[in-house]
Design a protein around this motif. Structure first.
Motif, PDB file in Angstrom:
ATOM      1  N   GLU B  69      36.546  40.180  42.322  1.00 60.25           N
ATOM      2  CA  GLU B  69      35.129  40.521  42.496  1.00 60.25           C
ATOM      3  C   GLU B  69      34.241  40.699  40.793  1.00 60.25           C
ATOM      4  O   GLU B  69      33.299  40.514  40.813  1.00 60.25           O
ATOM      5  CB  GLU B  69      35.012  41.928  43.204  1.00 60.25           C
ATOM      6  CG  GLU B  69      33.472  42.223  43.744  1.00 60.25           C
ATOM      7  CD  GLU B  69      33.303  43.708  44.256  1.00 60.25           C
ATOM      8  OE1 GLU B  69      34.359  44.412  44.264  1.00 60.25           O
ATOM      9  OE2 GLU B  69      32.204  44.120  44.292  1.00 60.25           O
ATOM     10  N   GLN B  70      35.109  41.730  40.319  1.00 64.46           N
ATOM     11  CA  GLN B  70      34.740  41.824  38.902  1.00 64.46           C
ATOM     12  C   GLN B  70      34.616  40.429  38.086  1.00 64.46           C
ATOM     13  O   GLN B  70      33.999  40.542  37.046  1.00 64.46           O
ATOM     14  CB  GLN B  70      35.906  42.916  38.162  1.00 64.46           C
ATOM     15  CG  GLN B  70      35.676  44.241  38.730  1.00 64.46           C
ATOM     16  CD  GLN B  70      36.639  45.129  37.994  1.00 64.46           C
ATOM     17  OE1 GLN B  70      37.595  44.577  37.365  1.00 64.46           O
ATOM     18  NE2 GLN B  70      36.874  46.448  38.393  1.00 64.46           N
ATOM     19  N   ASP B  71      35.359  39.498  38.341  1.00 66.64           N
ATOM     20  CA  ASP B  71      35.415  38.367  37.778  1.00 66.64           C
ATOM     21  C   ASP B  71      34.327  37.366  37.940  1.00 66.64           C
ATOM     22  O   ASP B  71      33.895  36.427  37.467  1.00 66.64           O
ATOM     23  CB  ASP B  71      36.753  37.587  37.842  1.00 66.64           C
ATOM     24  CG  ASP B  71      37.641  37.817  36.806  1.00 66.64           C
ATOM     25  OD1 ASP B  71      37.603  38.648  35.883  1.00 66.64           O
ATOM     26  OD2 ASP B  71      38.952  37.576  37.060  1.00 66.64           O
ATOM     27  N   GLY B  72      33.472  37.800  39.395  1.00 61.35           N
ATOM     28  CA  GLY B  72      32.438  37.047  39.865  1.00 61.35           C
ATOM     29  C   GLY B  72      32.777  36.011  40.622  1.00 61.35           C
ATOM     30  O   GLY B  72      32.108  35.101  40.985  1.00 61.35           O
ATOM     31  N   PHE B  73      34.048  35.988  41.055  1.00 61.26           N
ATOM     32  CA  PHE B  73      34.430  34.926  42.044  1.00 61.26           C
ATOM     33  C   PHE B  73      34.521  35.465  43.655  1.00 61.26           C
ATOM     34  O   PHE B  73      34.260  34.367  44.572  1.00 61.26           O
ATOM     35  CB  PHE B  73      35.911  34.617  41.939  1.00 61.26           C
ATOM     36  CG  PHE B  73      36.146  34.133  40.496  1.00 61.26           C
ATOM     37  CD1 PHE B  73      35.468  33.120  40.212  1.00 61.26           C
ATOM     38  CD2 PHE B  73      37.303  34.740  39.825  1.00 61.26           C
ATOM     39  CE1 PHE B  73      35.615  32.507  38.811  1.00 61.26           C
ATOM     40  CE2 PHE B  73      37.555  33.962  38.147  1.00 61.26           C
ATOM     41  CZ  PHE B  73      36.530  32.984  38.045  1.00 61.26           C
TER      42      PHE B  73
END
Lengths: 123, 123
Positions: B69-73
């Motif tokens: 989620e933090q990676d934007g995936f």
DNA sequence: CGGAATCCAAGATGATACTG
DNA sequence: CAGTATCATCTTGGATTCCG
């Protein structure tokens, strides 16, 4: 209808029983992907791999190479010379696996700006 | 000619400095690939993922989801109901990443017999 | 040069219990 | 339901040493 054996194969990577799970883990291993990336460019010696893959230790390089060799993805060739010379290259199946891995790596490397851009700012 | 900053980006995944290295590790993580495989089929709740991904613990599932989620995936949607309901789905970049991962998984699952066959017998 | 073997620190992972 | 917290464990990884 499906037998226990059949269901294990059908379960695929989501099943702990299916052999594909282990293969997947070997191929997506932290160091495996980088080794596959190097060998995808051609034959490499042990010391060459160690130099190109920044941050890898001799231990992990040797260990990971051995696993990939046992899986049949890498061919290890020893030349009976002094000093020793050992070359590593991809097998047929190894090339096919590397090809898939390379597509992921290339996507990341090429799309890095967009990927970093898409990261949520508030964490 | 290339500055230090530029060389870091050009170094790509083989460089420990390049951000792509970390992205690659997150995506090829043991549990990430299985999560991506599930979410590639559509939206899933936490408990659904836990059930489908055999062998994963709640801790690792929560932890890996958070990283992705933090990676934007991955997009995490919380519904303010009782009992709690949380849904996970891929983002645009997450779908693109999952697509690459799926190609590797599909290759393994479909070619498993040949892969196992190609394994050297003497170890 | 290309490892194998050993030791040890550190981090990853798992089981369980608890909470909003 | 969807986590979090805690503790025990188990693997990973690095540094070092030695050998063919």
């Amino acid at each position: 209808m499906a037998s226990y054996e059949t269901s294990k194969l059908l379960g695929q990577v989501l099943s702990t029983e299916c052999p594909s799970r282990e293969i997947l883990e070997h191929l997506t291993n932290k160091w495996s992907v980088l080794i596959l990336r190097c060998l995808n460019e051609g034959v490499h010696r042990f010391s060459e791999l160690k130099q190109r893959i920044e941050g890898i230790s001799e231990k992990m390089l040797a260990q990971t190479l051995k696993i990939l060799e046992q899986d049949g993805f890498i061919l290890r060739t020893v030349y009976p010379v002094v000093p020793p010379k050992v070359e590593y290259q991809l097998t047929i199946t190894g090339s096919q696996a590397a090809e898939k891995v390379m597509q992921l790596i290339n996507w990341i490397e090429r799309g890095l700006p967009e990927i970093l851009e898409a990261k949520p700012k508030i964490e």
